[in-house]
Design a protein around this motif. Structure first.
Motif, PDB file in Angstrom:
ATOM      1  N   LYS A  49       0.820  -1.205   0.000  1.00  0.00           N
ATOM      2  CA  LYS A  49       0.000   0.000   0.000  1.00  0.00           C
ATOM      3  C   LYS A  49       0.857   1.259   0.000  1.00  0.00           C
ATOM      4  CE  LYS A  49      -4.018   2.083   0.354  1.00  0.00           C
ATOM      5  NZ  LYS A  49      -5.037   2.003  -0.728  1.00  0.00           N
ATOM      6  N   ASN A  50       1.853   1.283   0.879  1.00  0.00           N
ATOM      7  CA  ASN A  50       2.709   2.462   0.987  1.00  0.00           C
ATOM      8  C   ASN A  50       3.509   2.699  -0.290  1.00  0.00           C
ATOM      9  OD1 ASN A  50       1.867   2.992   3.602  1.00  0.00           O
ATOM     10  ND2 ASN A  50       3.508   1.784   4.531  1.00  0.00           N
ATOM     11  N   GLU A  51       4.005   1.625  -0.897  1.00  0.00           N
ATOM     12  CA  GLU A  51       4.815   1.794  -2.102  1.00  0.00           C
ATOM     13  C   GLU A  51       3.963   2.221  -3.292  1.00  0.00           C
ATOM     14  OE1 GLU A  51       8.615  -1.114  -1.262  1.00  0.00           O
ATOM     15  OE2 GLU A  51       6.954  -1.908  -2.461  1.00  0.00           O
ATOM     16  N   THR A  52       2.733   1.771  -3.346  1.00  0.00           N
ATOM     17  CA  THR A  52       1.829   2.195  -4.414  1.00  0.00           C
ATOM     18  C   THR A  52       1.522   3.682  -4.304  1.00  0.00           C
ATOM     19  OG1 THR A  52       0.773   0.021  -4.556  1.00  0.00           O
ATOM     20  CG2 THR A  52      -0.450   1.905  -5.436  1.00  0.00           C
ATOM     21  N   GLU A  53       1.316   4.144  -3.073  1.00  0.00           N
ATOM     22  CA  GLU A  53       0.951   5.542  -2.868  1.00  0.00           C
ATOM     23  C   GLU A  53       2.139   6.483  -2.959  1.00  0.00           C
ATOM     24  OE1 GLU A  53      -1.065   5.713   0.835  1.00  0.00           O
ATOM     25  OE2 GLU A  53      -2.966   5.037  -0.012  1.00  0.00           O
ATOM     26  N   SER A  54       3.344   5.971  -2.799  1.00  0.00           N
ATOM     27  CA  SER A  54       4.524   6.847  -2.778  1.00  0.00           C
ATOM     28  C   SER A  54       5.312   6.809  -4.077  1.00  0.00           C
ATOM     29  CB  SER A  54       5.448   6.451  -1.617  1.00  0.00           C
ATOM     30  OG  SER A  54       5.943   5.129  -1.800  1.00  0.00           O
ATOM     31  N   GLU A  55       4.749   6.191  -5.118  1.00  0.00           N
ATOM     32  CA  GLU A  55       5.467   6.084  -6.385  1.00  0.00           C
ATOM     33  C   GLU A  55       5.818   7.441  -6.972  1.00  0.00           C
ATOM     34  OE1 GLU A  55       3.092   3.716  -8.946  1.00  0.00           O
ATOM     35  OE2 GLU A  55       3.837   1.804  -8.154  1.00  0.00           O
ATOM     36  N   GLN A 109       7.002   8.148  15.276  1.00  0.00           N
ATOM     37  CA  GLN A 109       7.931   9.168  15.763  1.00  0.00           C
ATOM     38  C   GLN A 109       8.706   9.819  14.625  1.00  0.00           C
ATOM     39  OE1 GLN A 109       7.951  10.150  18.774  1.00  0.00           O
ATOM     40  NE2 GLN A 109       9.887  11.195  19.167  1.00  0.00           N
ATOM     41  N   THR A 110       9.052   9.032  13.601  1.00  0.00           N
ATOM     42  CA  THR A 110       9.888   9.532  12.511  1.00  0.00           C
ATOM     43  C   THR A 110       9.083   9.914  11.278  1.00  0.00           C
ATOM     44  OG1 THR A 110      10.232   7.290  11.654  1.00  0.00           O
ATOM     45  CG2 THR A 110      11.828   8.130  13.271  1.00  0.00           C
ATOM     46  N   ASP A 111       7.793   9.547  11.267  1.00  0.00           N
ATOM     47  CA  ASP A 111       6.912   9.824  10.132  1.00  0.00           C
ATOM     48  C   ASP A 111       7.412   9.138   8.862  1.00  0.00           C
ATOM     49  OD1 ASP A 111       4.540  10.936   9.181  1.00  0.00           O
ATOM     50  OD2 ASP A 111       5.586  12.654   8.309  1.00  0.00           O
ATOM     51  N   VAL A 112       8.009   7.963   9.026  1.00  0.00           N
ATOM     52  CA  VAL A 112       8.475   7.182   7.883  1.00  0.00           C
ATOM     53  C   VAL A 112       7.418   6.133   7.554  1.00  0.00           C
ATOM     54  CG1 VAL A 112       9.660   5.389   9.212  1.00  0.00           C
ATOM     55  CG2 VAL A 112      10.478   5.969   6.919  1.00  0.00           C
ATOM     56  N   HIS A 113       7.407   5.674   6.308  1.00  0.00           N
ATOM     57  CA  HIS A 113       6.490   4.620   5.899  1.00  0.00           C
ATOM     58  C   HIS A 113       7.261   3.320   5.676  1.00  0.00           C
ATOM     59  CE1 HIS A 113       2.907   7.157   5.243  1.00  0.00           C
ATOM     60  NE2 HIS A 113       3.781   8.093   4.911  1.00  0.00           N
ATOM     61  N   LEU A 114       6.634   2.217   6.009  1.00  0.00           N
ATOM     62  CA  LEU A 114       7.260   0.920   5.798  1.00  0.00           C
ATOM     63  C   LEU A 114       7.290   0.604   4.305  1.00  0.00           C
ATOM     64  CD1 LEU A 114       5.648  -1.244   8.633  1.00  0.00           C
ATOM     65  CD2 LEU A 114       7.909  -0.182   8.613  1.00  0.00           C
ATOM     66  N   THR A 115       8.467   0.217   3.805  1.00  0.00           N
ATOM     67  CA  THR A 115       8.619  -0.181   2.413  1.00  0.00           C
ATOM     68  C   THR A 115       9.503  -1.419   2.356  1.00  0.00           C
ATOM     69  OG1 THR A 115      10.655   1.067   1.950  1.00  0.00           O
ATOM     70  CG2 THR A 115       8.562   2.262   1.757  1.00  0.00           C
ATOM     71  N   SER A 116       9.637  -1.971   1.178  1.00  0.00           N
ATOM     72  CA  SER A 116      10.487  -3.152   1.006  1.00  0.00           C
ATOM     73  C   SER A 116      11.961  -2.822   1.226  1.00  0.00           C
ATOM     74  CB  SER A 116      10.297  -3.744  -0.396  1.00  0.00           C
ATOM     75  OG  SER A 116      10.584  -2.778  -1.388  1.00  0.00           O
TER      76      SER A 116
END
Length: 221
Positions: A49-55, A109-116
């Motif tokens: 989901k995160n990788e699709t939205e952050s392309e 805390q870091t506002d990072v998204h999980l990715t591969s």
């Protein structure tokens, strides 16, 4: 530094058994606790989901976040990576839920998204930290580095950045532990909830050499 003590007597017994926390002891070979497949499934969905939205997004990472991002995604899947950690690290099943709580705190805390590119490093670091606070005995960083497929020096740096990002606040209350158990089950069974944008579990917490290959357990804090 606050230490972690999960009082399993305060956790709903049905949920606890269902996730496989009480069926297996540390190092018991046989069936796999359900918490592993549940976590891997949710993390895989989150990453997709995160990788699709952050392309189309351009992200500039801070140093304490960039260290977790690799240049390419590891060949091993999240599910096989979690299974590998469970098989070789010998930590209790509870460590995986606590590690998930830590990772959730980290991304909030870091506002990072999980990715591969970062999920594997966050997982091995989270489990390492959780094992040190949950279990009476645990393997050293050199051993965990071999299990996780990174160098000892890299894992040491990952652990330090992880701890500072969490402000060393590692305590998990019984209520928090149980909330995550319930939320994981709910998200796992509810397809519509899983398909929404998520970083991790999404629960907001209130925080107050040769010697390397021997991999001897240690209880030092």
């Amino acid at each position: 530094m606050e230490t972690l003590a999960v009082d399993t007597e305060g956790v709903d017994s049905d949920i606890y058994f269902d996730l496989g926390f009480k069926r297996l002891g540390k190092g018991v070979v046989g069936s796999t606790p359900r918490i592993l497949s549940l976590l891997s499934s949710l993390l895989e969905r989150s990453v997709r989901k995160n990788e699709t939205e952050s392309e189309t997004e351009t992200v500039n990472f801070k140093d304490n976040v960039a260290i977790f991002h690799g240049l390419r995604a590891p060949a091993i899947s999240i599910r096989h990576y979690i299974d590998r950690i469970f098989k070789y690290a010998g930590c209790s099943p509870s460590c995986f839920l606590v590690a998930y709580i830590y990772v959730d705190r980290f991304v909030q805390q870091t506002d990072v998204h999980l990715t591969s590119l970062n999920v594997h490093r966050l997982l091995i670091t989270g489990v390492l930290v959780a094992a040190k606070f949950v279990d009476d005995a645990f393997f050293n960083n050199a051993y965990y580095a071999r299990v996780g497929g990174v160098s000892t020096a890299e894992l040491n740096s990952l652990e330090m950045n992880f701890l500072f990002s969490l402000d060393f606040r590692l305590k998990v209350t019984v209520n928090t532990f149980q909330r995550y158990c319930s939320q994981l089950q709910k998200e796992y069974s509810d397809v519509h909830q899983i398909e929404r944008p998520m970083r991790a579990c999404g629960i907001n917490d209130s925080w107050p050499s040769k010697s390397d290959t021997q991999c001897a357990p240690t209880v030092s804090r």
